[in-house]
Motif scaffolding. Structure first.
Motif, PDB file in Angstrom:
ATOM      1  N   HIS B  87      44.902  42.916  52.781  1.00  0.00           N
ATOM      2  CA  HIS B  87      45.012  42.876  51.326  1.00  0.00           C
ATOM      3  C   HIS B  87      45.740  41.636  50.830  1.00  0.00           C
ATOM      4  O   HIS B  87      46.603  41.716  49.960  1.00  0.00           O
ATOM      5  N   LEU B  88      45.391  40.492  51.373  1.00  0.00           N
ATOM      6  CA  LEU B  88      45.882  39.251  50.774  1.00  0.00           C
ATOM      7  C   LEU B  88      45.169  39.059  49.447  1.00  0.00           C
ATOM      8  O   LEU B  88      44.067  39.561  49.247  1.00  0.00           O
ATOM      9  N   TYR B  89      45.811  38.327  48.511  1.00  0.00           N
ATOM     10  CA  TYR B  89      45.174  38.077  47.226  1.00  0.00           C
ATOM     11  C   TYR B  89      44.171  36.944  47.410  1.00  0.00           C
ATOM     12  O   TYR B  89      44.564  35.811  47.701  1.00  0.00           O
ATOM     13  N   PRO B  90      42.875  37.220  47.263  1.00  0.00           N
ATOM     14  CA  PRO B  90      41.865  36.222  47.618  1.00  0.00           C
ATOM     15  C   PRO B  90      41.863  35.001  46.702  1.00  0.00           C
ATOM     16  O   PRO B  90      41.336  33.963  47.075  1.00  0.00           O
ATOM     17  N   HIS B  91      42.445  35.124  45.520  1.00  0.00           N
ATOM     18  CA  HIS B  91      42.405  34.001  44.582  1.00  0.00           C
ATOM     19  C   HIS B  91      43.624  33.095  44.718  1.00  0.00           C
ATOM     20  O   HIS B  91      43.816  32.204  43.913  1.00  0.00           O
ATOM     21  N   MET B  92      44.452  33.321  45.715  1.00  0.00           N
ATOM     22  CA  MET B  92      45.650  32.503  45.892  1.00  0.00           C
ATOM     23  C   MET B  92      45.703  31.927  47.304  1.00  0.00           C
ATOM     24  O   MET B  92      45.208  32.545  48.250  1.00  0.00           O
ATOM     25  N   LEU B 100      54.481  34.756  45.429  1.00  0.00           N
ATOM     26  CA  LEU B 100      54.222  35.498  44.185  1.00  0.00           C
ATOM     27  C   LEU B 100      55.359  36.458  43.817  1.00  0.00           C
ATOM     28  O   LEU B 100      55.894  36.415  42.715  1.00  0.00           O
ATOM     29  N   TYR B 133      43.077  29.142  51.664  1.00  0.00           N
ATOM     30  CA  TYR B 133      42.793  30.418  51.020  1.00  0.00           C
ATOM     31  C   TYR B 133      42.507  31.467  52.090  1.00  0.00           C
ATOM     32  O   TYR B 133      42.056  31.134  53.191  1.00  0.00           O
ATOM     33  N   ALA B 135      40.152  33.376  52.680  1.00  0.00           N
ATOM     34  CA  ALA B 135      38.805  33.352  53.252  1.00  0.00           C
ATOM     35  C   ALA B 135      38.666  32.282  54.329  1.00  0.00           C
ATOM     36  O   ALA B 135      37.760  32.333  55.152  1.00  0.00           O
ATOM     37  N   ARG B 149      54.417  37.376  53.783  1.00  0.00           N
ATOM     38  CA  ARG B 149      54.531  37.831  52.394  1.00  0.00           C
ATOM     39  C   ARG B 149      55.578  38.939  52.281  1.00  0.00           C
ATOM     40  O   ARG B 149      56.376  38.964  51.344  1.00  0.00           O
TER      41      ARG B 149
END
Lengths: 222, 242, 222
Positions: B87-92, B100, B133, B135, B149
């Motif tokens: 569950h990493l934030y894909p947009h960061m 964050l 990123y 991905a 994190r």
């Protein structure tokens, strides 16, 4: 504020409303059937190998989608007479609705056909099916699943769009509301009743669209 | 540090946690294992209240979790959680993922947070991936970013929910190495895992759960070599042959 | 013949540009208001309160299930009976905002629902509060799904703004209607009106399409 709503007048006009409802239903149904034909033809042209045909289809689809339906209705209503054509309001309205929905349906059908993966087509080719067999057995059944839910959505839009025909004095549901309003100066009784009747149609069609969505989407699993 | 007293939880009619009593002192590394559906994930998700429970008491760092008026965000900020699916934030980017919460929860300024973030990424061996990123990272790398994190909030407890079971076999080692290092530094950890090697090497205690109950507790070597209960023995023979 | 047409065109063009400006103003104000309202409603729609979510769902159904022309009649003719007298322009903006915000609400709610639940959990686990979770983690990802249909909704709204001509707002369609009563050149007048709508709507449709393509490609890469 709703206390002085005059149900007696609504009841008195009920036969008129029912006639309007019937007309709205018929206008939408006829327009939908015609629009389906227009849409499928336009989609065929859109996917055609001939540049001219493709260009015409694109011009038709894009100009319809980029302009308001009301302007299209006025275009035919005020435009056909200047060409010397006398077409009654009802037919004018149906022509406008047909051409308008036809453009959207063309795009819906196209999305359905292009959604079938090229692997499916290749599988069909490699098992020796002809073009028409591939269309009949592989592409259309799969495309249908993707096409039917948005087509029902378009039917809902069409019912609402037909309300604009009231502005060229076609006696459909909305026009009945205007009639009551102008004869008795009772806009609440006129338009709220009309709104409720449209909502009835909507609530009949909405579950149908939801059902089709669930029923037909299984094809995506493949 | 963590104390369960007769905790019970139901999903509708399903009784997923039955009278859980468990104490985890500061500095302990606890491994939780058991067959799927045994309630082990639910158990650790209760510790930061990702799941509510209906009956019993649960104290984490002195705070009563059964009391609904406690400050949840404050509590969660002090607990690191690592998910099975990362569950990493894909947009960061990796660095943004790590910074964050320090910026928005701890109200650190950006420079300070980035400095901290880079240190945390270095700690999990990913200094060079700060600007990548999710991905663009392998599963193992993503999970290590997720650990960084969690660490960036300087948590008092780290919770791991099957951190290696979504990974390809060749990537499991790199994640376990990071976790072993953490354990050796004295972090309080609760780890849901079937990795016996990890358990034997650093765990202080292993607990075995089945059907929502805490069935057996023991030292790792004793538990894996001589389980006391029939159910635990069956389970161990299954993961061994597996 | 052609020279006559051209001179007539040049005569009427300034009126049309004024109408176009009015269309842009009405749509622009409604666009800003309905986006703000739509996002708030969409977020509440996905919220935990069943009652709030259901009420918004009902509001959306009413807006989706009734024709816009009926909605605008209700705002313009019935609200005064209930003590809210509005001029044509504010009435038009109110009606457009009410309808479009319902559509945007569904777009936003759909986008939020498309973000995996694990993202909420991860954000909650690191101590972000509800508002931060939404603002920093969920909405940035949801925007991917929201943006293309959002622009599509703007196009629909600009087109629907033609209907506010019926309550006397002198926007583009109304100007066309006024002109055609004086100069009986229906085809020319409404072609011109259509072209002006096309100039605004077509680029937006293209934008929506390219956004959709770009964002879906990005998500494939991710």
């Amino acid at each position: 504020m709703i206390t002085n709503f005059n149900f007696r007048v609504v009841w008195e006009y009920m036969p008129l409303f029912m006639q309007g409802l019937r007309n709205t239903f018929l206008i939408s149904l006829v327009s939908l059937i015609l629009a389906l034909a227009v849409g499928i033809i336009a989609c065929g042209c859109r996917l055609s190998r001939w540049k001219l045909l493709r260009g015409l289809a694109i011009a038709y689809i894009e100009s319809i989608r980029s302009t308001p339906l009301l302007v299209q209705i006025y275009f035919f209503y005020f435009g056909l007479p200047t060409l010397g054509l006398r077409v009654p309001e009802l037919e004018t309205g149906i022509i406008a609705l047909m051409l308008n929905s036809g453009a959207y349906i063309a795009e819906i059908v196209r999305a359905g056909i292009t959604s079938v993966s090229s692997g499916q087509i290749e599988a069909g080719i490699s098992s020796g099916l002809s073009y028409f067999q591939r269309m009949r057995f592989i592409i259309l059944p799969q495309a249908l699943g993707v096409t039917v839910p948005p087509l029902l959505g378009q039917a809902i839009v069409l019912v609402k769009d037909s309300a604009l025909l009231s502005l060229i004095s076609v006696m459909e549901l909305t026009r009945c509301g205007q009639e009551l309003t102008s004869e008795r100066f009772m806009p609440a009784e006129g338009f709220l009743t009309v709104a409720v009747l449209y909502l009835c149609i909507y609530y009949c069609l909405k579950p149908l669209a939801g059902w089709a969505q669930k029923k037909l989407i299984f094809r995506e699993a493949y | 540090m963590i104390e369960f007293k007769n905790v019970n939880k139901w999903f509708g009619k399903l009784h997923v946690l039955r009278d859980i009593n468990l104490e985890v002192p500061a500095g302990e590394v606890l491994v939780i294992c058991g067959p799927s559906g045994s309630g082990k994930s639910t158990l650790i998700r209760c510790i930061n209240r990702l799941e509510k429970f209906q009956k019993g008491e649960l104290y984490v760092d002195g705070q009563p979790l059964h009391d609904h008026s406690i400050n949840l965000t404050k509590l969660r900020a002090d607990i690191g959680f690592v998910f099975q699916q990362f569950h990493l934030y894909p947009h960061m980017t990796a660095l943004q993922n790590v910074t964050l919460a320090p910026i928005n929860v701890r109200k650190m300024n950006r420079d300070e947070a980035e400095e901290l973030g880079r240190r945390m990424l270095a700690r999990v061996g990913l200094s060079d991936k700060a600007d990548a990123y999710p991905a663009q990272l392998s599963g193992g790398q993503q999970q290590r970013v997720a650990i960084a994190r969690g660490l960036a909030m300087s948590p008092k407890i780290m919770l791991f929910d099957e951190p290696t079971s979504a990974l390809d076999p060749e990537m499991i080692g790199e994640v376990l190495d990071v976790m072993i290092q953490l354990a050796e530094e004295g972090m309080t950890m609760c780890v849901v895992t079937h990795e016996m090697g990890f358990a034997r090497q650093v765990a202080h205690r292993v607990i075995f759960m089945d059907e929502g109950q805490l069935v057996e507790t023991g030292k790792p070597d004793a538990f894996f070599d001589n389980p006391e209960t029939e159910r635990a023995a069956q389970f161990i023979s299954k993961i061994l042959t597996h | 013949m052609i020279a006559e047409y051209a001179s007539r065109l040049i005569q009427i063009i300034p009126f049309f540009l004024k109408g176009l400006l009015m269309t842009v103003v009405v749509s622009g104000i409604s666009l800003v208001l309905s986006t703000a309202l739509g996002f708030i409603l969409g977020i509440l729609r996905t919220g935990r309160s069943r009652l709030v979510s259901r009420s918004i769902g009902l509001y959306v159904d009413v807006m989706r299930g009734t024709p816009f022309v009926v909605q605008i009649f209700i705002v313009f003719f019935i609200l005064p009976e209930w003590g809210l007298q509005l001029d044509a322009l504010p009435a038009a903006i109110l009606a457009l905002t009410a309808m479009t915000s319902a559509f945007i609400c569904e777009v936003v709610a759909g986008g939020i629902r498309a973000v995996p639940k694990g993202q909420w959990e991860a954000a909650a686990a690191s101590g972000l509060n509800k508002f931060q979770q939404l603002k920093l983690v969920i909405l940035p990802q949801a925007m991917r799904t929201i943006l293309p249909p959002l622009v599509g909704q703007y196009v629909l709204m600009i087109k629907d703004s033609s209907v506010v001509s019926v309550i006397g707002v002198t926007e583009l369609t109304r100007v066309g209607w006024q002109t055609v009563v004086r100069i009986p050149e229906g085809l020319m007048v409404f072609t011109l009106v259509g072209v002006l709508y096309f100039v605004i709507c077509y680029p937006l449709i293209r934008l929506s399409n390219s956004l959709e393509q770009r964002l879906s490609q990005e998500s494939v890469r991710l």
